[in-house]
Design a protein around this motif. Sequence first.
Motif, PDB file in Angstrom:
ATOM      1  N   ARG A 130      86.270  54.813  50.205  1.00 25.26           N
ATOM      2  CA  ARG A 130      87.997  54.447  50.386  1.00 25.26           C
ATOM      3  C   ARG A 130      87.862  54.333  52.054  1.00 25.26           C
ATOM      4  NH1 ARG A 130      92.224  58.067  46.559  1.00 25.26           N
ATOM      5  NH2 ARG A 130      90.686  56.961  44.867  1.00 25.26           N
ATOM      6  N   THR A 131      87.574  54.721  52.923  1.00 25.50           N
ATOM      7  CA  THR A 131      87.027  54.219  54.426  1.00 25.50           C
ATOM      8  C   THR A 131      87.238  52.937  54.864  1.00 25.50           C
ATOM      9  OG1 THR A 131      85.421  55.322  54.448  1.00 25.50           O
ATOM     10  CG2 THR A 131      87.569  56.836  54.681  1.00 25.50           C
ATOM     11  N   ALA A 132      87.257  52.346  55.686  1.00 24.22           N
ATOM     12  CA  ALA A 132      86.867  51.159  56.902  1.00 24.22           C
ATOM     13  C   ALA A 132      85.052  50.700  56.772  1.00 24.22           C
ATOM     14  CB  ALA A 132      87.739  50.623  57.531  1.00 24.22           C
ATOM     15  N   ARG A 133      84.420  50.422  56.672  1.00 25.98           N
ATOM     16  CA  ARG A 133      83.044  50.011  56.758  1.00 25.98           C
ATOM     17  C   ARG A 133      82.785  48.557  56.577  1.00 25.98           C
ATOM     18  NH1 ARG A 133      78.641  54.005  53.441  1.00 25.98           N
ATOM     19  NH2 ARG A 133      80.353  53.487  51.675  1.00 25.98           N
ATOM     20  N   THR A 134      82.339  48.162  58.121  1.00 26.75           N
ATOM     21  CA  THR A 134      81.878  46.276  58.614  1.00 26.75           C
ATOM     22  C   THR A 134      81.055  46.291  57.875  1.00 26.75           C
ATOM     23  OG1 THR A 134      80.164  46.983  59.234  1.00 26.75           O
ATOM     24  CG2 THR A 134      82.517  46.963  60.855  1.00 26.75           C
ATOM     25  N   LYS A 135      80.261  45.472  56.648  1.00 27.63           N
ATOM     26  CA  LYS A 135      79.375  44.482  55.634  1.00 27.63           C
ATOM     27  C   LYS A 135      78.248  45.512  56.499  1.00 27.63           C
ATOM     28  CE  LYS A 135      81.851  40.541  54.904  1.00 27.63           C
ATOM     29  NZ  LYS A 135      81.950  38.813  55.305  1.00 27.63           N
ATOM     30  N   PRO A 136      77.827  44.704  57.838  1.00 29.94           N
ATOM     31  CA  PRO A 136      76.881  45.612  58.556  1.00 29.94           C
ATOM     32  C   PRO A 136      76.223  46.728  58.287  1.00 29.94           C
ATOM     33  CG  PRO A 136      77.539  43.744  60.471  1.00 29.94           C
ATOM     34  CD  PRO A 136      78.150  44.237  58.774  1.00 29.94           C
ATOM     35  N   GLU A 137      77.594  48.174  58.163  1.00 30.29           N
ATOM     36  CA  GLU A 137      77.257  49.400  57.626  1.00 30.29           C
ATOM     37  C   GLU A 137      76.862  49.484  56.392  1.00 30.29           C
ATOM     38  OE1 GLU A 137      80.675  51.013  61.153  1.00 30.29           O
ATOM     39  OE2 GLU A 137      81.495  50.784  59.564  1.00 30.29           O
ATOM     40  N   LEU A 138      77.889  48.542  55.597  1.00 31.40           N
ATOM     41  CA  LEU A 138      77.399  49.056  54.120  1.00 31.40           C
ATOM     42  C   LEU A 138      76.496  47.962  53.502  1.00 31.40           C
ATOM     43  CD1 LEU A 138      80.295  47.109  52.545  1.00 31.40           C
ATOM     44  CD2 LEU A 138      79.561  49.773  51.343  1.00 31.40           C
ATOM     45  N   ALA A 139      75.665  47.337  54.642  1.00 35.09           N
ATOM     46  CA  ALA A 139      74.241  46.916  54.235  1.00 35.09           C
ATOM     47  C   ALA A 139      73.359  47.981  54.145  1.00 35.09           C
ATOM     48  CB  ALA A 139      74.021  45.776  55.303  1.00 35.09           C
ATOM     49  N   LEU A 140      73.242  48.587  55.609  1.00 33.10           N
ATOM     50  CA  LEU A 140      72.744  49.994  55.939  1.00 33.10           C
ATOM     51  C   LEU A 140      72.292  50.934  55.063  1.00 33.10           C
ATOM     52  CD1 LEU A 140      73.363  49.896  60.223  1.00 33.10           C
ATOM     53  CD2 LEU A 140      71.218  49.275  59.196  1.00 33.10           C
ATOM     54  N   ALA A 141      73.804  51.004  54.890  1.00 33.42           N
ATOM     55  CA  ALA A 141      74.164  52.573  53.281  1.00 33.42           C
ATOM     56  C   ALA A 141      72.987  52.353  52.236  1.00 33.42           C
ATOM     57  CB  ALA A 141      74.959  52.304  53.303  1.00 33.42           C
ATOM     58  N   GLU A 142      73.474  50.539  51.577  1.00 34.58           N
ATOM     59  CA  GLU A 142      72.260  50.426  50.373  1.00 34.58           C
ATOM     60  C   GLU A 142      70.561  50.146  50.801  1.00 34.58           C
ATOM     61  OE1 GLU A 142      73.584  49.004  47.464  1.00 34.58           O
ATOM     62  OE2 GLU A 142      74.749  50.553  48.564  1.00 34.58           O
ATOM     63  N   ILE A 143      70.529  49.590  52.298  1.00 28.85           N
ATOM     64  CA  ILE A 143      69.581  49.860  52.084  1.00 28.85           C
ATOM     65  C   ILE A 143      68.802  50.993  52.497  1.00 28.85           C
ATOM     66  CG2 ILE A 143      68.124  49.528  54.983  1.00 28.85           C
ATOM     67  CD1 ILE A 143      69.337  47.354  55.496  1.00 28.85           C
ATOM     68  N   ASP A 144      69.403  52.381  53.045  1.00 26.49           N
ATOM     69  CA  ASP A 144      68.788  53.701  53.260  1.00 26.49           C
ATOM     70  C   ASP A 144      68.578  54.628  51.336  1.00 26.49           C
ATOM     71  OD1 ASP A 144      68.629  54.261  55.627  1.00 26.49           O
ATOM     72  OD2 ASP A 144      71.022  55.148  55.928  1.00 26.49           O
TER      73      ASP A 144
ATOM     74  N   TYR B 252      74.765  39.153  59.854  1.00 25.92           N
ATOM     75  CA  TYR B 252      74.527  40.690  60.658  1.00 25.92           C
ATOM     76  C   TYR B 252      73.780  40.691  61.795  1.00 25.92           C
ATOM     77  CZ  TYR B 252      76.335  41.114  55.743  1.00 25.92           C
ATOM     78  OH  TYR B 252      77.063  41.170  54.357  1.00 25.92           O
ATOM     79  N   GLY B 253      73.127  39.750  62.189  1.00 26.36           N
ATOM     80  CA  GLY B 253      72.520  39.606  63.322  1.00 26.36           C
ATOM     81  C   GLY B 253      72.919  39.541  64.746  1.00 26.36           C
ATOM     82  N   LEU B 254      74.504  39.334  64.509  1.00 23.62           N
ATOM     83  CA  LEU B 254      75.732  39.035  65.699  1.00 23.62           C
ATOM     84  C   LEU B 254      75.840  41.191  65.816  1.00 23.62           C
ATOM     85  CD1 LEU B 254      77.257  38.148  67.277  1.00 23.62           C
ATOM     86  CD2 LEU B 254      79.177  38.121  65.843  1.00 23.62           C
ATOM     87  N   SER B 255      75.916  41.777  64.866  1.00 21.32           N
ATOM     88  CA  SER B 255      75.889  43.414  65.363  1.00 21.32           C
ATOM     89  C   SER B 255      74.272  43.917  65.870  1.00 21.32           C
ATOM     90  CB  SER B 255      76.285  43.695  63.936  1.00 21.32           C
ATOM     91  OG  SER B 255      76.454  45.385  63.378  1.00 21.32           O
ATOM     92  N   ALA B 256      74.979  44.586  66.988  1.00 14.49           N
ATOM     93  CA  ALA B 256      73.804  45.396  67.975  1.00 14.49           C
ATOM     94  C   ALA B 256      73.402  46.863  66.796  1.00 14.49           C
ATOM     95  CB  ALA B 256      73.783  45.666  69.256  1.00 14.49           C
ATOM     96  N   PRO B 257      74.606  47.153  66.669  1.00 13.81           N
ATOM     97  CA  PRO B 257      74.034  48.594  65.606  1.00 13.81           C
ATOM     98  C   PRO B 257      73.586  48.551  63.751  1.00 13.81           C
ATOM     99  CG  PRO B 257      76.663  48.180  66.615  1.00 13.81           C
ATOM    100  CD  PRO B 257      76.237  47.234  66.393  1.00 13.81           C
ATOM    101  N   PHE B 258      73.804  47.234  63.769  1.00 15.63           N
ATOM    102  CA  PHE B 258      73.148  46.520  62.117  1.00 15.63           C
ATOM    103  C   PHE B 258      71.356  46.622  63.202  1.00 15.63           C
ATOM    104  CE2 PHE B 258      71.170  43.779  59.681  1.00 15.63           C
ATOM    105  CZ  PHE B 258      71.412  44.093  58.302  1.00 15.63           C
TER     106      PHE B 258
END
Length: 445
Positions: A171-185, A203-209
Motif C-alpha cells: 500500500r505504500t508508493a513504490r516505483t516500477k524499478p523498486e518493484l522490480a528489485l524486490a521481485e529480483i530478490d 528501468y535503465g534510466l533509474s540510477a538506484p535500479f
Amino acid sequence: MVSRTSDWRDELGRWLKPFLDRLGHKARRQMCPLYVSGLIGPGDRKSIQPMAKRLALGECDQLHHFIAAGVWDATPVETELLIQADRLVGGDDAVLVIDDTAIPKKGTHSVGVAAQYASALGKTANCQTLVSLTLARGEVPVMLGLRLFLPESWTSNQARLKRAGVPTEYRTARTKPELALAEIDRVIATGVCFGCVLADAGYGLSAPFRQGLTARKLTWAVGIPRHLKVYPADVRMIWPVAKRGRPRQRHVPDILSIPAEDMLANAKWRTISWRTGTKGKLKARFAAVRVRVADGPPQRIRDKGQQHLPGDEAWLIGEHRMSGEKKFYLANLPAKTDLRTLAATIKARWICEQAHQQLKEELGLDHFEGRSWQGLHRHALMTMIAYAFLQYRRLKTARREKKNQRAAAATDIARRAPGHPRTHRSTTATAMPTLQKMDLQRKAA
C-alpha cells in the motif's frame, strides 16, 4: 484427435503435481488443473464464466471462489513456478528480462487502473500495469512474475486500496524499478540461475535500479535515454584552484559530463547481425565506448552549476537501426567484451515481448474481469503456470526431434557402410511446435 486432447490434459495433471502439493486443500487441488486447462484449451475468451461453461462446470462459483475469493496463500505456488522455470531454462547463459506490460481497462474500480502509458497501445490510456520478470535461454522464455504497479492516484487513497484488497505491504508508493528489485530478490532467494539482467530505458534510466543490480553482484545491460550524462572512462578527480575565498574542500572531475548521444558522436560504428529472424538476418549499426556514468553524488561546481560525480565504469553502447531510429544502452559487462557480444546481449530483451503477446493472445492474461488485487494476481499466476507447461512440452518435443535426427543420421551412416542392406530413413521427427501451432491443434481437437 480426442485422444490427443486427453493426452495433453493427462500430461498437464502430472506436470502440475508439485504445484498441487503446495495448494493443500482438496478443492483447490481440483480447481487448479481445471483453471489452467481452461486457459490452454480452445475458446476466444479466457475469463471465468466462459471457461466454466466450456469445462461443463455448470455455475462458475467454484472457479470464481478459487481465483478471487478463496483463502489461500499464493506464495508457495509462486515459489514452485520459479523452481520449475529454473529447471526448464535456468543456467549461466540464461537472461532475466525486466519489463512491464499494460492491460487496458475501462472504469475506475479495478485495482491499479489509471490513465498511464500503455506500451501495448503506444500511448497513455486507462489501464493496469504489471511489472514482469521473464527467464529465457536459447530463445525459449518462461514468465517468472507479474506484479501490479500502483499509481499515485491509488497509493494516496488508503480506503480505495483497502476496498480492492491490496495487501498492507503493497500500500505504500513504490516505483516500477523498486518493484522490480524486490521481485529480483525473490528470484535470487529461490536459487534461480541466470547470467545477465536486461531491461529497457524505463528501468535503465533509474540510477538506484542500476546501482541495486550492481550491489547484488549482478551483470546487467539496460536501455537509457540519449540525454543521460556520462564521463569518459579516464576522467580524473582533481582539487579545484580557488581564485579567491576559502580553499575548496572537495574533489571535482577534470571534465564535465555530456549526454550519452554526444559521447558516441565520434565513435567507430560497425554493422552487426545478432540473429536470424523470419525475414532474414537482423542487423543494425553499433558502437561502444567505456564510460563512467554520472550517477554519483550531486555536487555544485563553480560557474558550471550542479553535476553528478562519476560513478562506476561501464559500457556505453549505441544502436542505429535501419529505420533511422537510435537507441542507447549501458552495460556492466567486462571491459574485454567484444562489440558483437554486447549487441547480442542487449538485443536478447525482445523475448519478453513475445512472452507478453502469447500470454495475452493465447492464455487470456488480459481477460480477467474481477476488480481485486488477489483475483488479478492469482489469474496472472495461473496464466504463467500454463505458459510454463507449454514451454515444457515445446522443449520435450525438441529433445525428441533431436534424438530422432541423431537416430536417422546413425541409420544413414550404417546404410552407407559396405555390405549393409538398404533401409528407409526415419520420418518420425516433427518440427518444434510454437505456442500458436499448439493453439491450432487444440482448436482442431
